[in-house]
Design an enzyme around this catalytic site. Structure first.
Site, mmCIF file in Angstrom:
data_model
loop_
_atom_site.group_PDB
_atom_site.id
_atom_site.type_symbol
_atom_site.label_atom_id
_atom_site.label_comp_id
_atom_site.label_asym_id
_atom_site.label_seq_id
_atom_site.Cartn_x
_atom_site.Cartn_y
_atom_site.Cartn_z
ATOM 1 N N MET A 1 -12.527 -18.116 -5.886
ATOM 2 C CA MET A 1 -11.941 -18.927 -4.797
ATOM 3 C C MET A 1 -10.776 -18.160 -4.200
ATOM 4 O O MET A 1 -9.922 -17.694 -4.941
ATOM 5 C CB MET A 1 -11.321 -20.201 -5.372
ATOM 6 N N HIS A 2 -10.752 -18.044 -2.895
ATOM 7 C CA HIS A 2 -9.586 -17.435 -2.253
ATOM 8 C C HIS A 2 -9.333 -17.951 -0.841
ATOM 9 O O HIS A 2 -8.340 -17.607 -0.230
ATOM 10 C CB HIS A 2 -9.727 -15.912 -2.207
ATOM 11 N N ARG A 3 -10.220 -18.800 -0.315
ATOM 12 C CA ARG A 3 -10.042 -19.261 1.072
ATOM 13 C C ARG A 3 -8.818 -20.160 1.182
ATOM 14 O O ARG A 3 -8.633 -21.057 0.343
ATOM 15 C CB ARG A 3 -11.235 -20.094 1.529
ATOM 16 N N ASP B 1 -16.300 -19.559 -2.762
ATOM 17 C CA ASP B 1 -16.084 -19.712 -1.317
ATOM 18 C C ASP B 1 -16.233 -18.361 -0.622
ATOM 19 O O ASP B 1 -15.875 -18.212 0.543
ATOM 20 C CB ASP B 1 -14.734 -20.380 -1.016
ATOM 21 N N ARG C 1 -4.101 -14.014 -4.279
ATOM 22 C CA ARG C 1 -3.594 -15.151 -3.498
ATOM 23 C C ARG C 1 -3.705 -16.455 -4.309
ATOM 24 O O ARG C 1 -2.803 -17.287 -4.320
ATOM 25 C CB ARG C 1 -4.455 -15.255 -2.234
#
Ligand code: UD1
Length: 411
Positions: free
Chosen positions: A248-250, A328, A284
């Protein structure tokens, strides 16, 4: 003929590697290139007949890295693993707001173009480097080719959608990964000469590297990439059965503490109760988990296996063995499709509809509402792995990209 190709962030590296190889092959093989089958060629030239282009005599290639991703694990390790030559020029842009990244890249890239005066700039994907360098190329009257053109999520809150729209509006040559993308461009009024359906270049890399990935041992990957503080020792519990993988990084998933908190509860309380969950964590996301006070919960959950961002082969191997992928990432959706890994796409829309079950793929859009994710998760666990190969995702796309550029030059 001089070509500058541009990379900036992790998903660009697996797309540029085969293109560089195609240029090397062209230069090493008496400047002839045999075109692999391509249904988008004009009827006058049957798709199966070899195309021999004898001009230009050689291609001068320059690789530019904007420096958006700079950590070893986000950048250098991919150059090494995929045998990408060191970038000729690094713009050293680094992290920052979008305006900073794009503005800085344009200022630095403009100098490169003024010095090198290339015939073509080739950009890939949809990251800030793609946008910044296509705009700069056109302002300097340099032809621009976009590899992976025509993808549309319709979601203007995604920075990548803005990058795609601008890059495609400006680029001279639009090389699409699937026919839906070509159709998107036609609907926007793009003329037929600018569009070429060439297939998915990232699958060239997957096919070239599959054997090497298969040979890796999953427990070794875990041991070698485990975050320092996780107490994984030689008497650790080995993965012997099914496991899940998440990435996940969005911003839509990781920048809001309420949304991220609910996702974490689901992963820790439900998925980790069923099976080990392997999570190669993006910088992030790690930063945000720490800032939002969620980090302790994650590291203290049994069965949660936190890894640093892993290399290309390691990720491919984890994907090959996973019972289920939650992600994502756009690239992982595509890799799941070809490998057949059941995939929950943690987004409300996708620019890659060919990867969805309704188009024959392996993934389901579940957004980030927990009830949605829970239902799809339980349903998906009952399903078998089912590899699917969309048209022209055949490992030959890079050659088609180069042929398209050479043909455009001749026309
Ligand atoms: C970028 C791309 C996204 C792609 C993703 C893959 C854009 C608009 N987004 O998002 O499309 O899916 O890359 O990772 O271009 N950081 C590091 N080390 C690094 C790079 C980043 O620590 O080498 C951290 C920094 O805190 C940075 C944050 O990660 O601020 C986000 O990085 P950034 O490049 O801005 O965007 P991504 O979220 O990685």
């Amino acid at each position: 003929m001089k070509i500058i190709s541009v990379v900036g962030a992790r998903p660009n590296f697996m797309k540029i590697a085969p293109f560089i190889r195609a240029i090397e092959d062209y230069n090493n093989n008496s400047n002839n290139i045999s075109s692999p089958p391509n249904p988008s060629l004009s009827p006058a030239r049957p798709p199966s007949s070899p195309l021999h282009l004898s001009i230009p005599p050689s291609l001068h290639h320059i690789l530019v890295h904007t420096g958006q991703h700079y950590d070893d694990k986000m950048s250098r390790s991919f150059f090494q693993a995929l045998d990408i030559p060191k970038a000729d020029i690094n713009l050293g842009v680094g992290s920052g707001t979008h305006a900073q990244q794009v503005g800085q890249t344009m200022m630095e890239f403009e100098k490169v173009l003024q010095q090198e005066r290339p015939d073509w700039v080739v950009v890939v994907g949809d990251v800030n480097a793609t946008l910044a360098c296509s705009v700069t190329a056109k302002k300097e009257w340099v032809k621009c080719c976009h590899i992976e053109a025509g993808l549309r999520s319709g979601d203007m809150t995604m920075p990548e959608e803005i990058n795609r729209l601008v890059t495609d509006r400006l680029s001279d040559l639009l090389l699409t990964p699937d026919e839906l993308s070509s159709e998107n461009l036609r609907k926007e009024g793009v003329s037929e000469e600018r569009i070429r359906f060439v297939g998915n270049i990232m699958i060239d890399t997957l096919e070239a590297q599959r054997g090497k990935a298969e040979a890796l041992d999953i427990n070794e990957i875990i041991l070698n990439n485990s975050l320092d503080h996780q107490q994984i020792t030689d008497n650790r519990q080995l993965i012997t059965d099914g496991y899940a993988v998440i990435t996940m990084h969005r911003p839509s998933n990781v920048d809001d503490p309420v949304i991220l908190g609910a996702l974490i509860d689901f992963l820790c309380d439900e998925v980790c109760r069923d099976m080990p969950l392997i999570w190669p964590i993006h910088p992030r996301t790690e930063n945000n988990l720490k800032n939002f006070g969620l980090w302790e919960q994650v590291v203290q959950t049994d069965n949660m296996i936190l890894l640093y961002p892993v290399g290309y082969h390691e990720m491919l191997r984890l994907n090959m063995g996973a019972r289920i992928m939650l992600t994502d990432s756009g690239g992982l959706q595509e890799e799941c499709c070809v490998l057949g890994t059941p995939c929950l796409t943690l987004r409300w829309n996708t620019e890659r509809p060919v990867t969805l079950k309704e188009h024959g793929g392996a993934s389901v859009l579940v957004g980030n509402a927990i009830e949605n994710i829970r239902q799809a998760y339980h349903q998906t666990l009952k399903e078998e792995r089912r590899p699917v190969r969309p048209k022209l995702w055949d490992g030959q796309t890079a050659k088609r990209c180069l042929v398209a550029i050479l043909e455009y030059e001749k026309s």
